[in-house]
Scaffold this active site. Structure first.
Site, short mmCIF file in Angstrom:
data_model
loop_
_atom_site.label_atom_id
_atom_site.label_comp_id
_atom_site.label_asym_id
_atom_site.label_seq_id
_atom_site.Cartn_x
_atom_site.Cartn_y
_atom_site.Cartn_z
N HIS A 12 -4.70 44.15 -54.21
CA HIS A 12 -4.55 45.50 -53.64
C HIS A 12 -3.26 46.20 -54.06
O HIS A 12 -3.06 47.36 -53.75
CB HIS A 12 -4.63 45.46 -52.12
CG HIS A 12 -3.38 44.92 -51.49
ND1 HIS A 12 -3.07 43.59 -51.48
CD2 HIS A 12 -2.35 45.54 -50.86
CE1 HIS A 12 -1.92 43.41 -50.87
NE2 HIS A 12 -1.45 44.57 -50.50
C1 UD1 Z 1 -0.26 48.74 -47.24
C2 UD1 Z 1 1.20 48.38 -47.47
C3 UD1 Z 1 1.28 47.08 -48.26
C4 UD1 Z 1 0.47 45.98 -47.64
C5 UD1 Z 1 -0.96 46.48 -47.47
C6 UD1 Z 1 -1.86 45.45 -46.84
C7 UD1 Z 1 2.83 50.21 -47.69
C8 UD1 Z 1 3.66 50.96 -48.65
N1 UD1 Z 1 1.89 49.40 -48.22
O1 UD1 Z 1 -0.82 49.03 -48.52
O2 UD1 Z 1 2.64 46.66 -48.32
O3 UD1 Z 1 0.49 44.84 -48.47
O4 UD1 Z 1 -0.91 47.64 -46.64
O5 UD1 Z 1 -3.15 45.94 -46.74
O6 UD1 Z 1 3.02 50.35 -46.52
N2 UD1 Z 1 -7.49 52.58 -46.24
C9 UD1 Z 1 -8.67 52.55 -45.57
N3 UD1 Z 1 -8.67 52.03 -44.29
C10 UD1 Z 1 -7.57 51.56 -43.70
C11 UD1 Z 1 -6.36 51.61 -44.39
C12 UD1 Z 1 -6.33 52.11 -45.66
O7 UD1 Z 1 -9.71 52.97 -46.08
O8 UD1 Z 1 -7.65 51.09 -42.54
C13 UD1 Z 1 -7.48 53.11 -47.62
C14 UD1 Z 1 -7.13 54.56 -47.71
O9 UD1 Z 1 -7.89 55.11 -48.73
C15 UD1 Z 1 -5.67 54.53 -48.12
C16 UD1 Z 1 -5.59 53.29 -48.97
O10 UD1 Z 1 -6.51 52.38 -48.37
O11 UD1 Z 1 -5.31 55.68 -48.80
C17 UD1 Z 1 -4.23 52.68 -49.01
O12 UD1 Z 1 -3.72 52.45 -47.68
P1 UD1 Z 1 -2.14 52.44 -47.39
O13 UD1 Z 1 -1.87 52.08 -45.99
O14 UD1 Z 1 -1.54 53.69 -47.94
O15 UD1 Z 1 -1.61 51.32 -48.34
P2 UD1 Z 1 -2.17 49.85 -48.65
O16 UD1 Z 1 -2.58 49.81 -50.06
O17 UD1 Z 1 -3.16 49.39 -47.61
#
Ligand code: UD1
Length: 373
Positions: free
Chosen positions: A205
């Site tokens: 991820h």
């Molecule tokens: C975040 C953390 C990362 C951690 C990871 C674990 C930061 C900078 N990154 O990254 O350190 O390793 O979480 O998962 O804080 N999304 C969903 N549902 C959710 C959450 C996210 O669909 O419940 C999708 C959305 O499209 C979102 C994307 O995932 O834009 C990324 O989510 P985000 O929280 O921005 O970062 P992660 O890649 O999950």
């Protein structure tokens, strides 16, 4: 006050919340809502038996600036209203830094002190959003709760006063050890028609692996190659699923056993019975080391070098190539697994949350291990 925002935070706060309750401390739980899908958030609260948060900020997904700002805006009035003795922020996600900044700026006014759970880890790669979050959160914190001694060295190199540092060990392993019997009872591998010890689990991820088409394609092709010899289970993170769709790489998933994100006990069950794990997650590097399962980390470096030096982790050759990943995976499988705890670093013993509570009370725990020379 404990803050949790994203999936890797939940297994860190769970044992600390319980240890604080056992010590009869009044606790408030804040969920920022950085992760919000049932499988990324609520299922962890159920699996870890964590109570409903007292405050839910509901910030959701957004750019780094917007997400961080939304957490800050929503967290500030709660801090001003509650004025706890301590705020405890775990890990390195955007929610961690956002709440740390709010605490630091209101310290004069509220008198609240800030503790960082999992302080002092460094990848020394400033391109990683988590590295920025780690360094700045540590800078804002009054108390730095470190999971391993390499963290003390990193903090010393930054000139941090040792009086701000408390070695507590790894709280995530408290959770792992307490949930392992349930994970073994679940025996998810058999339910999925997999032979224990004869399959591979992968997670992907990190933006550095999934946000560019070429890099994501290399990772998925390597997993496809490995899948010719061992079934590869890939629980797909929502970020990765989005990128696979955007880059039209759906075909590269076809040799793999792709699932939705798994719950905590499901994932633990699968990892515990895998021949090896390939991952770019920080937490999975630690969990495999505690379990004794060989791990290949798909990154240039790790902020958890102790999992390589003492544990079961190895870095795939960099830059990542299909051949390099495949060979590293076969090397890891050939290494075979160790017993649970056999390769665990000091303080990864199921008692880290107790030591965290003692550190918050200002008492070094009687078990506080001395720093090895
Ligand atoms: C975040 C953390 C990362 C951690 C990871 C674990 C930061 C900078 N990154 O990254 O350190 O390793 O979480 O998962 O804080 N999304 C969903 N549902 C959710 C959450 C996210 O669909 O419940 C999708 C959305 O499209 C979102 C994307 O995932 O834009 C990324 O989510 P985000 O929280 O921005 O970062 P992660 O890649 O999950």
């Amino acid at each position: 006050m404990l803050v949790a925002g994203a999936r890797p935070n939940f297994m860190k706060i769970a044992p600390v919340l319980k240890a604080l309750e056992r010590a009869r401390c009044e606790t408030t739980l804040v969920h920022t809502g950085q992760h919000y899908d049932d499988q990324m958030s609520a299922s962890f609260f159920r699996d870890l038996d964590v109570r409903e948060p007292d405050h839910h900020l509901g910030v959701g997904s957004a750019s780094h600036a917007v997400q961080t700002a939304r957490v800050m805006e929503a967290f500030e009035p709660i801090l001003l209203d509650t004025r706890p003795d301590w705020v405890l922020v775990p890990g390195d996600v955007n929610s961690t830094l956002a709440c740390a900044l709010v605490c630091a700026k209101l310290k004069e006014e509220t008198g609240t002190r800030l503790a960082h759970l999992e302080a002092g880890l460094r990848s020394n790669d400033w391109r990683m959003p988590e590295e920025v979050n780690r360094v700045l959160t540590d800078r804002c914190s009054d108390l730095l709760l470190i999971p391993s001694w390499d963290a003390a060295d990193n903090l010393a190199a930054e000139g941090v006063d040792p009086g701000r540092i408390a070695f507590i060990g790894n709280v995530m392993i408290d959770t792992l050890l307490s949930r392992l019997p349930a994970a073994r009872e679940l025996a998810l591998a058999r339910e999925m028609d997999l032979t224990p010890g004869k399959f591979v689990v992968a997670t992907l991820h990190r933006p550095s692996n999934v946000d560019e088409r070429d890099k994501l394609e290399i990772c998925l092709s390597a997993l496809g190659d490995i899948a010719r010899d061992y079934p590869v289970v890939l629980p797909l993170h929502p970020r990765t699923r989005k990128q696979v769709d955007a880059f039209g790489l759906g075909e590269a998933l076809s040799p793999l056993r792709v699932t939705d994100p798994l719950g905590y006990i499901q994932m633990l069950s699968l990892v515990d019975s895998a021949a090896a794990v390939l991952t770019d997650s920080g937490g999975v590097q630690e969990e495999t080391t505690a379990l004794g399962v060989p791990c290949v980390t798909l990154r240039e470096q790790t902020e958890r070098p102790i999992t390589v030096e003492e544990g079961t982790n190895r870095l795939a050759p960099w830059p990542l190539t299909v051949d390099g990943i495949r060979e590293a995976a076969h090397g890891a499988i050939a290494q075979g697994r160790a017993a649970v705890g056999e390769r665990s670093p000091e303080g990864w013993d199921g008692r880290a949350a107790e030591r965290a509570v003692e550190a918050l009370k200002g008492n070094p725990h009687e078990d506080q291990p001395g720093k090895p020379s």
